[in-house]
Design a protein around this motif. Structure first.
Motif, PDB file in Angstrom:
ATOM      1  N   THR A 185       0.844  -1.203   0.000  1.00 35.86           N
ATOM      2  CA  THR A 185       0.000   0.000   0.000  1.00 35.86           C
ATOM      3  C   THR A 185       0.881   1.256   0.000  1.00 35.86           C
ATOM      4  OG1 THR A 185      -1.749  -1.167   1.211  1.00 35.86           O
ATOM      5  CG2 THR A 185      -1.780   1.245   1.275  1.00 35.86           C
ATOM      6  N   ALA A 186       1.962   1.247   0.838  1.00 37.99           N
ATOM      7  CA  ALA A 186       2.836   2.426   0.928  1.00 37.99           C
ATOM      8  C   ALA A 186       3.539   2.675  -0.401  1.00 37.99           C
ATOM      9  CB  ALA A 186       3.859   2.230   2.033  1.00 37.99           C
ATOM     10  N   ARG A 187       4.005   1.616  -1.023  1.00 36.07           N
ATOM     11  CA  ARG A 187       4.730   1.819  -2.271  1.00 36.07           C
ATOM     12  C   ARG A 187       3.757   2.297  -3.375  1.00 36.07           C
ATOM     13  NH1 ARG A 187       9.783   0.646  -1.700  1.00 36.07           N
ATOM     14  NH2 ARG A 187      10.495  -1.041  -0.329  1.00 36.07           N
ATOM     15  N   ALA A 188       2.493   1.738  -3.338  1.00 33.87           N
ATOM     16  CA  ALA A 188       1.509   2.153  -4.345  1.00 33.87           C
ATOM     17  C   ALA A 188       1.175   3.635  -4.226  1.00 33.87           C
ATOM     18  CB  ALA A 188       0.230   1.316  -4.194  1.00 33.87           C
ATOM     19  N   SER A 189       1.210   4.132  -2.966  1.00 30.38           N
ATOM     20  CA  SER A 189       0.912   5.557  -2.744  1.00 30.38           C
ATOM     21  C   SER A 189       2.157   6.430  -2.909  1.00 30.38           C
ATOM     22  CB  SER A 189       0.306   5.753  -1.362  1.00 30.38           C
ATOM     23  OG  SER A 189       1.262   5.384  -0.371  1.00 30.38           O
ATOM     24  N   GLY A 190       3.303   5.830  -3.180  1.00 30.89           N
ATOM     25  CA  GLY A 190       4.547   6.584  -3.387  1.00 30.89           C
ATOM     26  C   GLY A 190       5.280   6.929  -2.089  1.00 30.89           C
ATOM     27  N   ASN A 191       4.849   6.325  -0.949  1.00 34.01           N
ATOM     28  CA  ASN A 191       5.510   6.613   0.346  1.00 34.01           C
ATOM     29  C   ASN A 191       6.615   5.583   0.567  1.00 34.01           C
ATOM     30  OD1 ASN A 191       6.221   7.363   2.896  1.00 34.01           O
ATOM     31  ND2 ASN A 191       4.128   7.360   3.733  1.00 34.01           N
ATOM     32  N   ASN A 192       7.716   5.790  -0.152  1.00 36.33           N
ATOM     33  CA  ASN A 192       8.828   4.822  -0.086  1.00 36.33           C
ATOM     34  C   ASN A 192       9.512   4.790   1.295  1.00 36.33           C
ATOM     35  OD1 ASN A 192       8.529   3.911  -2.739  1.00 36.33           O
ATOM     36  ND2 ASN A 192       9.756   5.633  -3.532  1.00 36.33           N
ATOM     37  N   ALA A 193       9.531   5.922   1.944  1.00 36.54           N
ATOM     38  CA  ALA A 193      10.186   5.964   3.265  1.00 36.54           C
ATOM     39  C   ALA A 193       9.464   5.034   4.233  1.00 36.54           C
ATOM     40  CB  ALA A 193      10.200   7.393   3.808  1.00 36.54           C
ATOM     41  N   ARG A 194       8.089   5.117   4.244  1.00 37.78           N
ATOM     42  CA  ARG A 194       7.322   4.226   5.123  1.00 37.78           C
ATOM     43  C   ARG A 194       7.506   2.781   4.701  1.00 37.78           C
ATOM     44  NH1 ARG A 194       3.420   3.497   8.708  1.00 37.78           N
ATOM     45  NH2 ARG A 194       1.708   1.995   8.282  1.00 37.78           N
ATOM     46  N   ALA A 195       7.544   2.568   3.363  1.00 37.94           N
ATOM     47  CA  ALA A 195       7.714   1.201   2.848  1.00 37.94           C
ATOM     48  C   ALA A 195       9.053   0.622   3.310  1.00 37.94           C
ATOM     49  CB  ALA A 195       7.614   1.201   1.325  1.00 37.94           C
ATOM     50  N   ASP A 196      10.108   1.435   3.284  1.00 37.54           N
ATOM     51  CA  ASP A 196      11.441   0.957   3.728  1.00 37.54           C
ATOM     52  C   ASP A 196      11.435   0.627   5.207  1.00 37.54           C
ATOM     53  OD1 ASP A 196      12.366   1.243   1.163  1.00 37.54           O
ATOM     54  OD2 ASP A 196      13.316   3.226   1.519  1.00 37.54           O
ATOM     55  N   LYS A 197      10.805   1.481   5.993  1.00 46.36           N
ATOM     56  CA  LYS A 197      10.751   1.249   7.431  1.00 46.36           C
ATOM     57  C   LYS A 197      10.008  -0.042   7.736  1.00 46.36           C
ATOM     58  CE  LYS A 197       9.139   3.270  11.769  1.00 46.36           C
ATOM     59  NZ  LYS A 197       8.425   4.395  12.402  1.00 46.36           N
ATOM     60  N   LEU A 198       8.825  -0.240   7.046  1.00 49.75           N
ATOM     61  CA  LEU A 198       8.048  -1.457   7.266  1.00 49.75           C
ATOM     62  C   LEU A 198       8.807  -2.692   6.778  1.00 49.75           C
ATOM     63  CD1 LEU A 198       4.523  -0.136   6.197  1.00 49.75           C
ATOM     64  CD2 LEU A 198       5.292  -0.683   8.525  1.00 49.75           C
ATOM     65  N   SER A 199       9.639  -2.533   5.760  1.00 48.12           N
ATOM     66  CA  SER A 199      10.450  -3.668   5.252  1.00 48.12           C
ATOM     67  C   SER A 199      11.450  -4.135   6.307  1.00 48.12           C
ATOM     68  CB  SER A 199      11.182  -3.244   3.955  1.00 48.12           C
ATOM     69  OG  SER A 199      10.257  -2.988   2.925  1.00 48.12           O
ATOM     70  N   ARG A 200      12.060  -3.167   6.990  1.00 49.70           N
ATOM     71  CA  ARG A 200      13.019  -3.552   8.041  1.00 49.70           C
ATOM     72  C   ARG A 200      12.314  -4.279   9.174  1.00 49.70           C
ATOM     73  NH1 ARG A 200      15.086   1.545   6.564  1.00 49.70           N
ATOM     74  NH2 ARG A 200      13.990   2.603   8.293  1.00 49.70           N
ATOM     75  N   GLU A 201      11.123  -3.824   9.526  1.00 48.49           N
ATOM     76  CA  GLU A 201      10.344  -4.494  10.560  1.00 48.49           C
ATOM     77  C   GLU A 201       9.957  -5.896  10.106  1.00 48.49           C
ATOM     78  OE1 GLU A 201       6.297  -3.833  13.213  1.00 48.49           O
ATOM     79  OE2 GLU A 201       7.076  -2.190  11.977  1.00 48.49           O
ATOM     80  N   LEU A 202       9.643  -6.015   8.802  1.00 48.76           N
ATOM     81  CA  LEU A 202       9.275  -7.317   8.240  1.00 48.76           C
ATOM     82  C   LEU A 202      10.423  -8.321   8.371  1.00 48.76           C
ATOM     83  CD1 LEU A 202       7.378  -9.189   6.668  1.00 48.76           C
ATOM     84  CD2 LEU A 202       8.316  -8.163   4.531  1.00 48.76           C
ATOM     85  N   GLU A 203      11.642  -7.859   8.170  1.00 54.13           N
ATOM     86  CA  GLU A 203      12.809  -8.762   8.274  1.00 54.13           C
ATOM     87  C   GLU A 203      12.880  -9.392   9.661  1.00 54.13           C
ATOM     88  OE1 GLU A 203      16.261  -6.557   7.260  1.00 54.13           O
ATOM     89  OE2 GLU A 203      15.730  -6.306   5.138  1.00 54.13           O
ATOM     90  N   GLY A 204      12.654  -8.563  10.705  1.00 55.33           N
ATOM     91  CA  GLY A 204      12.713  -9.081  12.077  1.00 55.33           C
ATOM     92  C   GLY A 204      11.603 -10.078  12.349  1.00 55.33           C
ATOM     93  N   ARG A 205      10.362  -9.767  11.894  1.00 57.13           N
ATOM     94  CA  ARG A 205       9.243 -10.670  12.124  1.00 57.13           C
ATOM     95  C   ARG A 205       9.424 -11.974  11.355  1.00 57.13           C
ATOM     96  NH1 ARG A 205       4.660  -8.320  14.428  1.00 57.13           N
ATOM     97  NH2 ARG A 205       5.440  -6.676  15.834  1.00 57.13           N
ATOM     98  N   GLN A 206       9.975 -11.874  10.153  1.00 55.03           N
ATOM     99  CA  GLN A 206      10.185 -13.066   9.336  1.00 55.03           C
ATOM    100  C   GLN A 206      11.195 -14.011  10.015  1.00 55.03           C
ATOM    101  OE1 GLN A 206       8.553 -13.815   6.230  1.00 55.03           O
ATOM    102  NE2 GLN A 206       9.393 -15.822   6.823  1.00 55.03           N
TER     103      GLN A 206
END
Length: 409
Positions: A373-394
């Motif tokens: 959703t963040a990347r679709a809306s062009g909010n790459n900064a939020r997308a990057d932050k959520l990606s780092r969180e995803l790595e930990g949860r994964q």
């Protein structure tokens, strides 16, 4: 009438001797000729010459005392002055005067020498006194005592001084010797008392050592013997004969005990050596159970081996850690297999693991939707932050899935 250069005889038989003061009557001669009279008194003169010559040699070559020399000179001078000889009496007087001067000189020399000797003797005795007073404080009883005795002999060989000085120095010297003797006597009296106390203490120690010699309580008795030895050393030495006898008894009692202990220990060591062989065989049998493939069979086999292990007696102390460690390693392997089996078959643990895995999976899926959703809306900064969180949860999810697999999927 007859005459010669030093005397004459007149018609009446009177004999004269010529002197610087005039003629002096020598004596009367009636028994022979005038020549015989002069010859007689000339021989008396020659006798005086010989005696004076002898006295001169004695004064020159011997240790003739001045007083004795003066007495001899006075005796000869009296003979010369009485004019009972015919000859050069003045020459004899001159020789006697010269002897008097020689004797006086010798007397002065001896006086100076005596004064010098007296001064040297005083210094020597003062040195002896000083050394004796220093030795009086010494505790080197043997060497100091021998030195003091040598000083006494040296003192006796020295000349006496004037009475007052000699008495004062001797009083100090004697007092120093007495002080040393008193201190030495007190020291050895104290030493004797200490040795007597040591003897009584060691007799008590010997009695206890002899009473312990038949003990079979090996450990405590050996420890007590060590205590007794410590007390023995602290007690000091008794008298020589008592010390040797007590020591022989003390060591003899210990030897009896330790010889008996050594015999028992040798027998025990042999038995423990056999026990070690049995336990090594049991450890090898237990090690064949690892790795565990059939937990139930391994547990039953280990229980049987352990029962036989417990029935075996002690092994040598230095070998115990190694052989027991081998059995403990097998026991730990079986315990770990039991723990793994329990975790795999425990429903509650499986349910908790499945629940945690489901929660983590839902969180991962949610994060992925938020990133899209963040990347679709062009909010790459939020997308990057959520990606780092995803790595930990994964990573947590992967770990949980691995744990769930241990329960059989």
């Amino acid at each position: 009438m007859s005459s010669d250069p030093w005397g004459r005889v007149d018609e009446t038989g009177t004999v004269y001797v010529r002197t610087a003061e005039g003629e002096q009557v020598v004596g009367s001669w009636q028994a022979g000729t005038p020549e015989e009279a002069l010859a007689y008194f000339e021989r008396k003169y020659e006798g005086l010459v010989v005696e004076i010559g002898l006295l001169e040699r004695r004064v020159k070559t011997t240790d003739l005392a001045a007083k004795d020399a003066q007495t001899a000179i006075d005796h000869l001078r009296q003979q010369v002055d009485e004019h009972h000889a015919v000859g050069d009496l003045a020459a004899l007087r001159e020789r006697l005067d010269a002897l008097v001067a020689t004797v006086d000189k010798r007397r002065e020399e001896r006086k100076v020498q005596r004064a010098k000797q007296s001064d040297e003797a005083r210094k020597s005795k003062e040195a002896l006194v000083a050394e004796a007073e220093e030795l009086a404080q010494s505790e080197q009883w043997r060497s100091a005592g021998e030195r003091l005795r040598a000083l006494v002999d040296t003192w006796k060989g020295l000349p006496r001084l004037d009475r007052k000085s000699d008495d004062e120095l001797w009083h100090r010297f004697s007092h120093a010797r007495s002080a040393f003797s008193k201190r030495r006597k007190a020291h050895f009296a104290s030493l004797d008392a200490q040795r007597e106390e040591a003897r009584r203490t060691k007799e008590r120690l010997v009695s206890e050592a002899e009473a312990l010699s038949g003990s079979t309580d090996w450990g405590p008795t050996a420890a007590r013997y060590r205590d007794l030895m410590t007390q023995w050393k602290a007690a000091g030495r008794a008298q020589r004969e008592a010390e040797d006898d007590l020591w022989n008894r003390f060591r003899g009692a210990q030897d009896v005990f330790f010889a008996a202990r050594s015999g028992v220990f040798a027998e025990r060591d042999a038995e423990q050596g056999e026990n070690l062989k049995v336990k090594e065989e049991l450890a090898a049998e237990a090690e064949k159970l690892v790795p565990v493939t059939d937990l139930k069979a391994a547990r039953a086999a280990f229980r049987s081996i352990n029962e036989r292990w417990e029935a075996v007696g002690h092994v040598p102390r230095d070998a115990r850690p190694k052989v027991e460690g081998r059995m403990h390693a097998v026991e730990r392997a079986i315990q770990e297999s039991e723990e793994n089996e329990w975790r795999r078959t425990n429903p509650e643990a499986r349910a908790r693991a499945a629940g945690l895995t489901g929660q983590l999976q839902a969180a991962v899926d949610k994060l992925r939707e938020q990133i899209d959703t963040a990347r679709a809306s062009g909010n790459n900064a939020r997308a990057d932050k959520l990606s780092r969180e995803l790595e930990g949860r994964q990573a947590l999810l992967d770990q949980a899935l691995k744990g769930l697999e241990e329960f059989g999927g």
